[in-house]
Design a protein around this motif. Sequence first.
Motif, mmCIF file in Angstrom:
data_model
loop_
_atom_site.group_PDB
_atom_site.id
_atom_site.type_symbol
_atom_site.label_atom_id
_atom_site.label_comp_id
_atom_site.label_asym_id
_atom_site.label_seq_id
_atom_site.Cartn_x
_atom_site.Cartn_y
_atom_site.Cartn_z
ATOM 1 N N TYR A 14 10.154 15.313 1.862
ATOM 2 C CA TYR A 14 11.017 15.373 3.042
ATOM 3 C C TYR A 14 10.425 14.547 4.185
ATOM 4 O O TYR A 14 11.118 13.730 4.802
ATOM 5 C CB TYR A 14 11.200 16.824 3.486
ATOM 6 N N HIS A 15 9.125 14.763 4.470
ATOM 7 C CA HIS A 15 8.504 14.043 5.588
ATOM 8 C C HIS A 15 8.352 12.562 5.281
ATOM 9 O O HIS A 15 8.416 11.722 6.198
ATOM 10 C CB HIS A 15 7.155 14.683 5.936
ATOM 11 N N ALA A 16 8.167 12.212 4.012
ATOM 12 C CA ALA A 16 8.135 10.793 3.639
ATOM 13 C C ALA A 16 9.495 10.155 3.915
ATOM 14 O O ALA A 16 9.587 9.045 4.464
ATOM 15 C CB ALA A 16 7.763 10.645 2.166
ATOM 16 N N PHE A 17 10.560 10.850 3.543
ATOM 17 C CA PHE A 17 11.918 10.343 3.764
ATOM 18 C C PHE A 17 12.189 10.162 5.252
ATOM 19 O O PHE A 17 12.710 9.124 5.684
ATOM 20 C CB PHE A 17 12.911 11.326 3.149
ATOM 21 N N GLN A 18 11.807 11.166 6.052
ATOM 22 C CA GLN A 18 12.045 11.091 7.485
ATOM 23 C C GLN A 18 11.228 9.971 8.137
ATOM 24 O O GLN A 18 11.709 9.272 9.033
ATOM 25 C CB GLN A 18 11.716 12.437 8.132
ATOM 26 N N ALA A 19 9.991 9.788 7.685
ATOM 27 C CA ALA A 19 9.153 8.723 8.248
ATOM 28 C C ALA A 19 9.731 7.352 7.915
ATOM 29 O O ALA A 19 9.687 6.424 8.733
ATOM 30 C CB ALA A 19 7.725 8.839 7.717
ATOM 31 N N GLY A 20 10.276 7.214 6.694
ATOM 32 C CA GLY A 20 10.896 5.951 6.330
ATOM 33 C C GLY A 20 12.078 5.611 7.215
ATOM 34 O O GLY A 20 12.298 4.450 7.570
ATOM 35 N N LEU A 21 12.847 6.644 7.596
ATOM 36 C CA LEU A 21 13.970 6.432 8.503
ATOM 37 C C LEU A 21 13.487 6.043 9.898
ATOM 38 O O LEU A 21 14.054 5.161 10.544
ATOM 39 C CB LEU A 21 14.810 7.708 8.602
ATOM 40 N N LEU A 59 6.079 5.055 1.039
ATOM 41 C CA LEU A 59 5.827 6.477 1.302
ATOM 42 C C LEU A 59 6.154 7.276 0.047
ATOM 43 O O LEU A 59 7.212 7.075 -0.570
ATOM 44 C CB LEU A 59 6.704 6.959 2.448
ATOM 45 N N ALA A 60 5.266 8.202 -0.332
ATOM 46 C CA ALA A 60 5.513 9.023 -1.520
ATOM 47 C C ALA A 60 5.065 10.450 -1.243
ATOM 48 O O ALA A 60 3.970 10.677 -0.711
ATOM 49 C CB ALA A 60 4.767 8.462 -2.730
ATOM 50 N N GLY A 61 5.910 11.422 -1.589
ATOM 51 C CA GLY A 61 5.539 12.814 -1.376
ATOM 52 C C GLY A 61 6.360 13.742 -2.232
ATOM 53 O O GLY A 61 7.481 13.418 -2.649
ATOM 54 N N ARG A 62 5.791 14.921 -2.507
ATOM 55 C CA ARG A 62 6.469 15.955 -3.297
ATOM 56 C C ARG A 62 6.875 17.106 -2.396
ATOM 57 O O ARG A 62 6.172 17.445 -1.453
ATOM 58 C CB ARG A 62 5.544 16.461 -4.411
ATOM 59 N N CYS A 63 8.003 17.720 -2.696
ATOM 60 C CA CYS A 63 8.496 18.900 -1.978
ATOM 61 C C CYS A 63 8.598 18.583 -0.481
ATOM 62 O O CYS A 63 9.236 17.620 -0.091
ATOM 63 C CB CYS A 63 7.605 20.094 -2.274
ATOM 64 N N SER A 64 7.925 19.358 0.378
ATOM 65 C CA SER A 64 7.994 19.076 1.813
ATOM 66 C C SER A 64 7.395 17.715 2.135
ATOM 67 O O SER A 64 7.807 17.051 3.096
ATOM 68 C CB SER A 64 7.284 20.168 2.616
ATOM 69 N N PRO A 87 0.842 -1.203 0.000
ATOM 70 C CA PRO A 87 0.000 0.000 0.000
ATOM 71 C C PRO A 87 0.873 1.248 0.000
ATOM 72 O O PRO A 87 2.063 1.197 0.344
ATOM 73 C CB PRO A 87 -0.798 -0.131 1.292
ATOM 74 N N VAL A 88 0.281 2.386 -0.385
ATOM 75 C CA VAL A 88 1.032 3.634 -0.540
ATOM 76 C C VAL A 88 0.428 4.723 0.340
ATOM 77 O O VAL A 88 -0.787 4.939 0.329
ATOM 78 C CB VAL A 88 1.029 4.101 -2.013
ATOM 79 N N LEU A 89 1.280 5.395 1.108
ATOM 80 C CA LEU A 89 0.868 6.587 1.848
ATOM 81 C C LEU A 89 1.275 7.794 1.035
ATOM 82 O O LEU A 89 2.464 8.033 0.795
ATOM 83 C CB LEU A 89 1.529 6.632 3.227
ATOM 84 N N LEU A 90 0.281 8.564 0.566
ATOM 85 C CA LEU A 90 0.532 9.775 -0.208
ATOM 86 C C LEU A 90 0.641 10.944 0.765
ATOM 87 O O LEU A 90 -0.350 11.350 1.376
ATOM 88 C CB LEU A 90 -0.596 9.997 -1.213
ATOM 89 N N VAL A 91 1.851 11.469 0.932
ATOM 90 C CA VAL A 91 2.111 12.521 1.911
ATOM 91 C C VAL A 91 1.930 13.877 1.242
ATOM 92 O O VAL A 91 2.591 14.183 0.235
ATOM 93 C CB VAL A 91 3.533 12.393 2.484
ATOM 94 N N SER A 92 1.051 14.693 1.793
ATOM 95 C CA SER A 92 0.712 15.975 1.180
ATOM 96 C C SER A 92 1.860 16.973 1.257
ATOM 97 O O SER A 92 2.740 16.878 2.119
ATOM 98 C CB SER A 92 -0.523 16.577 1.856
ATOM 99 N N THR A 93 1.804 17.946 0.374
ATOM 100 C CA THR A 93 2.797 19.007 0.308
ATOM 101 C C THR A 93 2.330 20.227 1.090
ATOM 102 O O THR A 93 1.208 20.698 0.891
ATOM 103 C CB THR A 93 3.033 19.415 -1.156
ATOM 104 N N SER A 94 3.165 20.727 1.955
ATOM 105 C CA SER A 94 2.919 21.964 2.714
ATOM 106 C C SER A 94 1.490 22.037 3.220
ATOM 107 O O SER A 94 1.030 21.162 3.938
ATOM 108 C CB SER A 94 3.283 23.184 1.871
ATOM 109 N N ALA A 122 7.643 -0.478 9.347
ATOM 110 C CA ALA A 122 6.410 -0.193 8.616
ATOM 111 C C ALA A 122 6.654 0.201 7.169
ATOM 112 O O ALA A 122 5.711 0.299 6.394
ATOM 113 C CB ALA A 122 5.639 0.929 9.318
ATOM 114 N N THR A 123 7.924 0.421 6.783
ATOM 115 C CA THR A 123 8.225 1.026 5.488
ATOM 116 C C THR A 123 8.751 0.007 4.485
ATOM 117 O O THR A 123 9.659 -0.768 4.785
ATOM 118 C CB THR A 123 9.251 2.159 5.659
ATOM 119 N N ALA A 124 8.169 0.062 3.262
ATOM 120 C CA ALA A 124 8.589 -0.835 2.182
ATOM 121 C C ALA A 124 9.355 -0.106 1.093
ATOM 122 O O ALA A 124 9.992 -0.748 0.249
ATOM 123 C CB ALA A 124 7.367 -1.516 1.569
ATOM 124 N N GLY A 125 9.312 1.213 1.069
ATOM 125 C CA GLY A 125 9.996 1.985 0.031
ATOM 126 C C GLY A 125 9.645 3.456 0.161
ATOM 127 O O GLY A 125 8.693 3.828 0.864
#
Length: 594
Positions: free
Chosen positions: A410-417, A402-407, A322-329, A422-425
Amino acid sequence: MNAYSSSTMIASTVSGMPVRFDRLAGIFTPALLHATPSDTAALLVSPWGFEDMSVRKFYREICEALAGQGISSLRFDLPGTGDSAEAPAEIGLEDWLSAIAAAARETQRLSGASKIILLGHGLGATLALLAGARIDNLSGIALLAPVTSGRIYARETGLWWKMIATDLGLDAGHVETGGLTIAGMTMPEGIAAPIRKLRDTDLTLSRPLPVLAVCRAGRDSDSALADALESAGAPVSRLPYDGFDGLVVNPLISRTPPALVAEIARWVRKMAPVELAATPAGSPLQAPLTGDGYRETGHRFGDGGRLVGTLCQPIGDARGAPVLLVSTSYDRASAWANSGVHIARELARRGIASLRFDAAGIADSPAISGDPAQMLYSQSLDRDVGVALEELKALTGKQVVLAGRCSGGYHAFQAGLAHPQATAGIVVVNSYAFVWDPAKTVEDALKNVARPLGDYSKRAMNPETFRRILRGEVNLKAAGSAIVRGFAAKLYNKIEPALGNLSAGNRLKAEINAAFRTLAERRLPVVLAYGQHDPGLEQSRMVFGSDLSGLGRYENARFVSLGDSDHNVTVPQAQQTVLEQIAKVALEAGAKNR
């Protein structure tokens, strides 16, 4: 627990309840339990396009204020917009007006109220007036900055889009669509054509009703409409629209006018005296909205159901992660150009589930006391992305991409870390940063982001740039300073490695490389997708080299070009590339974890 219980209370507000009805998506906000209830409910009619994105938080705050006054409310997306179902190609204005009448019936059903007050902003105010005759139990209408001339509205929308597109660096081919277009959204011609023909004389009430006119300074058309309605027998109250420009300018820097929110709530309360306590006639738990290959349900989660989102699932067999679409700003979860909705539904057609949501204080999710006023790159957003990630994993029983644009990237990257189990990519699109520099403020970062030098060259060769210079619309001094800063930064980058840890930049690069090493050790797929002129790409080059060859140290990571696209990924081909990369990571992760 009952849907109207105190568990929904967050920071003295009530979290709205996502609903689906007549292929429409909405948010129902019940009156607070401690407030004196009214037998009148409010229906908020949304504007269209970029303005809808800007006022989404404003609408939520109005609904929260109404709830405190004992008044339930519903706000919803018109057919073909936001989270509502796609509209057929032949949709017309009548379909939008019929949808408003259907939303009024749903408002009455959910609230148990016998009377309805309409409230609209911009084109939403105009649509409310046009639909008023279809609502038998209408008891008042609030008009905020209504559109009174379709010709002027179309012209202003076109000019607004050209200014936005110029700032984004979009070529004319992506702006001149021949239709009523803004922010990557084009109004169906069956609706746009009658809107263009609209005149102030078309805006009348079928019977005299109380009217609240919120009028902009310098806009005589606002007060002229109020005068015309008053002359026709309607009792009209007037408020100045203080803060209009700061509200609709851009979701990124939009500021809602709290005094106006309170005044609107007081007027509605005055028009909705206590009569009989409203008894809800139906449950807000609705059947899913189904479409071509997908089914969507509104979803509340987090403490007390404080976060509002949409779970999109495939109708057939589920495939992949499944994919979490992380909103921008501060964009609502449906995202720029409604791309969040398009991506979610296309993923579902490929068998991939997704969740899109609004973090606390953004769009439809209420704010939390103690969170920072400026939430971009904040720990509060990290917190909510983490909550959503764990929620989607619990809902599906699978690790999440996790997938997100701009900010959002950033938050997708941090959540993956932060959430390895819970994170697959991770798919990062046009992100300015991977690790935030605490020495910087968000305001400074937004002001001082350097455009790639190639972007300035591209603009310099654009004839429209020369025309803007001649019209005095380009700040040559600022542009020259930015170019000088760009060259200086390149020079500094050449000598910076010799400075070691004495350089804050070196320390930041080391932290970013450590994060990428961590993800590589987990063998977690990471995709970095950028437009070839994107400002965020320049920062990536500072870490991985001008040709990004340093990214090759991490076998789990890859770079994908979005071509000649803007930062917001308005260009359809770039949107398709982003979709394909998200789907690829999700399907590969699903196959690996079987």
